[in-house]
Design an enzyme around this catalytic site. Structure first.
Site, mmCIF file in Angstrom:
data_model
loop_
_atom_site.group_PDB
_atom_site.id
_atom_site.type_symbol
_atom_site.label_atom_id
_atom_site.label_comp_id
_atom_site.label_asym_id
_atom_site.label_seq_id
_atom_site.Cartn_x
_atom_site.Cartn_y
_atom_site.Cartn_z
ATOM 1 N N HIS A 181 -22.453 23.308 51.196
ATOM 2 C CA HIS A 181 -23.563 22.778 51.997
ATOM 3 C C HIS A 181 -23.998 23.804 53.050
ATOM 4 O O HIS A 181 -25.186 23.981 53.304
ATOM 5 C CB HIS A 181 -23.142 21.470 52.679
ATOM 6 C CG HIS A 181 -22.794 20.375 51.722
ATOM 7 N ND1 HIS A 181 -23.564 20.085 50.619
ATOM 8 C CD2 HIS A 181 -21.763 19.485 51.690
ATOM 9 C CE1 HIS A 181 -23.025 19.066 49.952
ATOM 10 N NE2 HIS A 181 -21.924 18.698 50.576
ATOM 11 N N LEU A 185 -47.226 25.922 57.501
ATOM 12 C CA LEU A 185 -46.428 25.262 56.470
ATOM 13 C C LEU A 185 -45.918 23.950 57.060
ATOM 14 O O LEU A 185 -45.443 23.930 58.189
ATOM 15 C CB LEU A 185 -45.233 26.152 56.084
ATOM 16 C CG LEU A 185 -44.137 25.506 55.232
ATOM 17 C CD1 LEU A 185 -44.631 25.210 53.820
ATOM 18 C CD2 LEU A 185 -42.896 26.409 55.145
ATOM 19 N N ARG A 241 -20.675 8.720 49.614
ATOM 20 C CA ARG A 241 -19.710 9.836 49.530
ATOM 21 C C ARG A 241 -18.549 9.608 50.502
ATOM 22 O O ARG A 241 -18.668 8.792 51.423
ATOM 23 C CB ARG A 241 -20.426 11.151 49.850
ATOM 24 C CG ARG A 241 -21.443 11.477 48.776
ATOM 25 C CD ARG A 241 -21.903 12.894 48.868
ATOM 26 N NE ARG A 241 -22.830 13.146 47.767
ATOM 27 C CZ ARG A 241 -23.195 14.340 47.351
ATOM 28 N NH1 ARG A 241 -22.735 15.408 47.956
ATOM 29 N NH2 ARG A 241 -24.028 14.459 46.359
ATOM 30 N N ILE A 254 -34.400 12.001 38.783
ATOM 31 C CA ILE A 254 -35.152 11.948 40.047
ATOM 32 C C ILE A 254 -34.275 11.456 41.196
ATOM 33 O O ILE A 254 -34.573 11.709 42.363
ATOM 34 C CB ILE A 254 -36.397 11.017 39.902
ATOM 35 C CG1 ILE A 254 -37.293 11.458 38.721
ATOM 36 C CG2 ILE A 254 -37.210 10.951 41.178
ATOM 37 C CD1 ILE A 254 -38.016 12.762 38.906
ATOM 38 N N ASP A 305 -29.744 20.498 44.657
ATOM 39 C CA ASP A 305 -28.481 19.975 44.130
ATOM 40 C C ASP A 305 -27.584 21.118 43.653
ATOM 41 O O ASP A 305 -28.073 22.161 43.210
ATOM 42 C CB ASP A 305 -28.782 19.008 42.972
ATOM 43 C CG ASP A 305 -27.591 18.104 42.668
ATOM 44 O OD1 ASP A 305 -26.663 18.025 43.493
ATOM 45 O OD2 ASP A 305 -27.597 17.479 41.582
ATOM 46 N N TRP A 309 -24.626 7.927 51.303
ATOM 47 C CA TRP A 309 -23.628 7.294 52.185
ATOM 48 C C TRP A 309 -22.393 6.899 51.393
ATOM 49 O O TRP A 309 -21.338 6.638 51.961
ATOM 50 C CB TRP A 309 -24.203 6.046 52.855
ATOM 51 C CG TRP A 309 -25.363 6.324 53.754
ATOM 52 C CD1 TRP A 309 -26.677 6.087 53.461
ATOM 53 C CD2 TRP A 309 -25.344 6.864 55.086
ATOM 54 N NE1 TRP A 309 -27.476 6.456 54.527
ATOM 55 C CE2 TRP A 309 -26.690 6.928 55.532
ATOM 56 C CE3 TRP A 309 -24.323 7.311 55.939
ATOM 57 C CZ2 TRP A 309 -27.034 7.424 56.787
ATOM 58 C CZ3 TRP A 309 -24.677 7.796 57.191
ATOM 59 C CH2 TRP A 309 -26.019 7.858 57.611
ATOM 60 N N SER A 337 -29.765 11.516 50.451
ATOM 61 C CA SER A 337 -30.405 10.329 49.871
ATOM 62 C C SER A 337 -29.809 9.058 50.458
ATOM 63 O O SER A 337 -28.712 9.075 51.043
ATOM 64 C CB SER A 337 -30.233 10.321 48.345
ATOM 65 O OG SER A 337 -28.918 9.946 48.001
ATOM 66 N N ARG A 368 -35.743 20.600 40.509
ATOM 67 C CA ARG A 368 -34.373 20.145 40.778
ATOM 68 C C ARG A 368 -33.426 21.236 40.325
ATOM 69 O O ARG A 368 -33.443 21.636 39.155
ATOM 70 C CB ARG A 368 -34.036 18.837 40.071
ATOM 71 C CG ARG A 368 -32.594 18.404 40.416
ATOM 72 C CD ARG A 368 -32.246 17.018 39.945
ATOM 73 N NE ARG A 368 -30.910 16.659 40.459
ATOM 74 C CZ ARG A 368 -30.522 15.443 40.793
ATOM 75 N NH1 ARG A 368 -31.369 14.443 40.677
ATOM 76 N NH2 ARG A 368 -29.305 15.208 41.243
HETATM 77 C C1 IPE Z 1 -29.606 14.005 45.079
HETATM 78 O O1 IPE Z 1 -28.423 14.673 44.778
HETATM 79 C C2 IPE Z 1 -29.813 13.908 46.532
HETATM 80 C C3 IPE Z 1 -29.903 15.168 47.279
HETATM 81 C C4 IPE Z 1 -29.931 16.372 46.810
HETATM 82 C C5 IPE Z 1 -30.003 15.004 48.672
HETATM 83 P P1 IPE Z 1 -27.105 13.897 44.320
HETATM 84 O O2 IPE Z 1 -26.140 14.935 43.924
HETATM 85 O O3 IPE Z 1 -26.693 12.938 45.362
HETATM 86 O O4 IPE Z 1 -27.654 13.079 43.047
HETATM 87 P P2 IPE Z 1 -26.897 12.307 41.899
HETATM 88 O O5 IPE Z 1 -25.990 11.323 42.549
HETATM 89 O O6 IPE Z 1 -26.126 13.315 41.116
HETATM 90 O O7 IPE Z 1 -27.985 11.686 41.093
HETATM 91 C C1 IPE Z 2 -26.557 18.521 47.012
HETATM 92 O O1 IPE Z 2 -25.404 19.097 46.518
HETATM 93 C C2 IPE Z 2 -26.467 18.255 48.492
HETATM 94 C C3 IPE Z 2 -26.403 16.837 48.858
HETATM 95 C C4 IPE Z 2 -26.509 15.814 48.073
HETATM 96 C C5 IPE Z 2 -26.213 16.573 50.274
HETATM 97 P P1 IPE Z 2 -24.205 18.208 46.006
HETATM 98 O O2 IPE Z 2 -23.276 17.952 47.133
HETATM 99 O O3 IPE Z 2 -24.713 16.985 45.315
HETATM 100 O O4 IPE Z 2 -23.525 19.190 44.970
HETATM 101 P P2 IPE Z 2 -22.893 18.835 43.570
HETATM 102 O O5 IPE Z 2 -23.913 18.054 42.782
HETATM 103 O O6 IPE Z 2 -21.678 18.012 43.854
HETATM 104 O O7 IPE Z 2 -22.568 20.154 42.967
HETATM 105 MG MG MG Z 3 -25.176 16.541 43.391
#
Ligand code: IPE
Ligand code: IPE
Ligand code: MG
Length: 261
Positions: A43, A137, A77, A198, A26, A75, A71, A191
């Protein structure tokens, strides 16, 4: 169906490297924002960190690395970000799989893959097939994955395949149907990005996992940061419900066969 015994039965030696590390990657968006870049740049940079994390695990003989890439809730987003993430995933599969294969990495993708377009599903299938016999791995990418989805799909499959035990199903009956039944439960959960939740990742499998939260954003999670997480893990005492005194007496360690029941 082959599957690992739950790690809650015997206590892994935390002095060693964790056998299985699971990570919520994250902070990509915030990393980009800090640099006045579009979220997508974060990303993209995140894929480089994945490469580094894989290298780290290969070097340290960590057998299983599981990464949460998308996750079931992502979707929600903006459509443009979702579409760019799908393209990035497809590109990474095309560019990285032969290198992973050469390095002895077995690639697995877990999640509800039916929602991906046919081209991406074909790439996933080909990548898994190509690397299926590798043993150094196991790299699992959780994509359109949700911990609740996993438990529900497992219950549904078990109900179809084992109707005669209805009303008497046990944890051991269910475990082989979970998406990651090929792997031991994670020893260490990391994390990045500062949030301490989680987010519907591996709900069943994280029951007794050691958790490590860091404010470091995923694109900056280098091998030094990974080392810190592993050394935090190595200082912990895993008790799985027992007392420290029991552990000092040797109860519950893998060598102690009578606890492994
Ligand atoms: C969790 O991250 C999912 C992934 C890293 C793939 P999010 O950034 O989507 O989580 P929330 O919404 O802040 O909990
Ligand atoms: C995690 O980074 C990647 C995915 C969930 C795909 P984020 O895109 O959630 O980054 P932040 O949390 O907005 O910084
Ligand atoms: Mg995030």
């Amino acid at each position: 169906m082959a599957s690992f015994k739950s790690s809650t039965r015997t206590i892994p030696d935390t002095g060693r490297v964790p056998r299985h590390v699971a990570i919520i990657m994250d902070g990509n968006g915030r990393w980009a924002k800090k640099r006045f870049l579009p979220r997508f740049a974060g990303h993209s940079r995140g894929v480089e960190t994945v490469r580094e994390a894989v290298r780290y695990c290969l070097d340290r003989r960590i057998g299983y690395l599981t990464l949460f890439a998308f996750s079931s809730e992502n979707w929600r987003r903006p459509a443009e970000e979702v579409s760019l993430l799908m393209q990035l995933f497809a590109r990474a599969l095309m560019q990285e799989v032969s290198k992973l294969h050469a390095n002895g990495v077995r690639l697995k993708i877990v999640g509800d893959l039916s929602r991906f377009d046919a081209e991406l599903q074909a790439l996933i299938d080909a990548a898994e097939r190509q690397t299926v016999s590798n043993g150094k791995l196991t790299l699992t990418i959780a994509a359109n994955y949700g911990g609740r989805w996993d438990i529900v799909q497992a219950v549904n499959r078990m109900a179809v395949e084992r109707p005669e035990k209805r009303g008497e199903w046990t944890e051991d009956d269910l475990a082989p149907y979970l998406a990651m039944s090929y792997a031991p439960e994670p020893d260490l959960f990391i994390r990045t990005g500062g949030e301490e939740r989680i987010s519907n990742f591996l709900l069943w499998q994280l029951a007794y996992t050691e958790c490590y939260f860091t404010a470091t954003l995923w694109p900056e999670f280098d091998s030094t940061a990974f080392d810190k997480a592993v050394s935090s893990y190595q200082k912990r005492e895993r008790r799985f419900g027992r007392t420290s005194e029991q552990l000092a007496a040797g109860d519950g360690h893998p060598a102690d066969a009578k606890i492994d029941a």
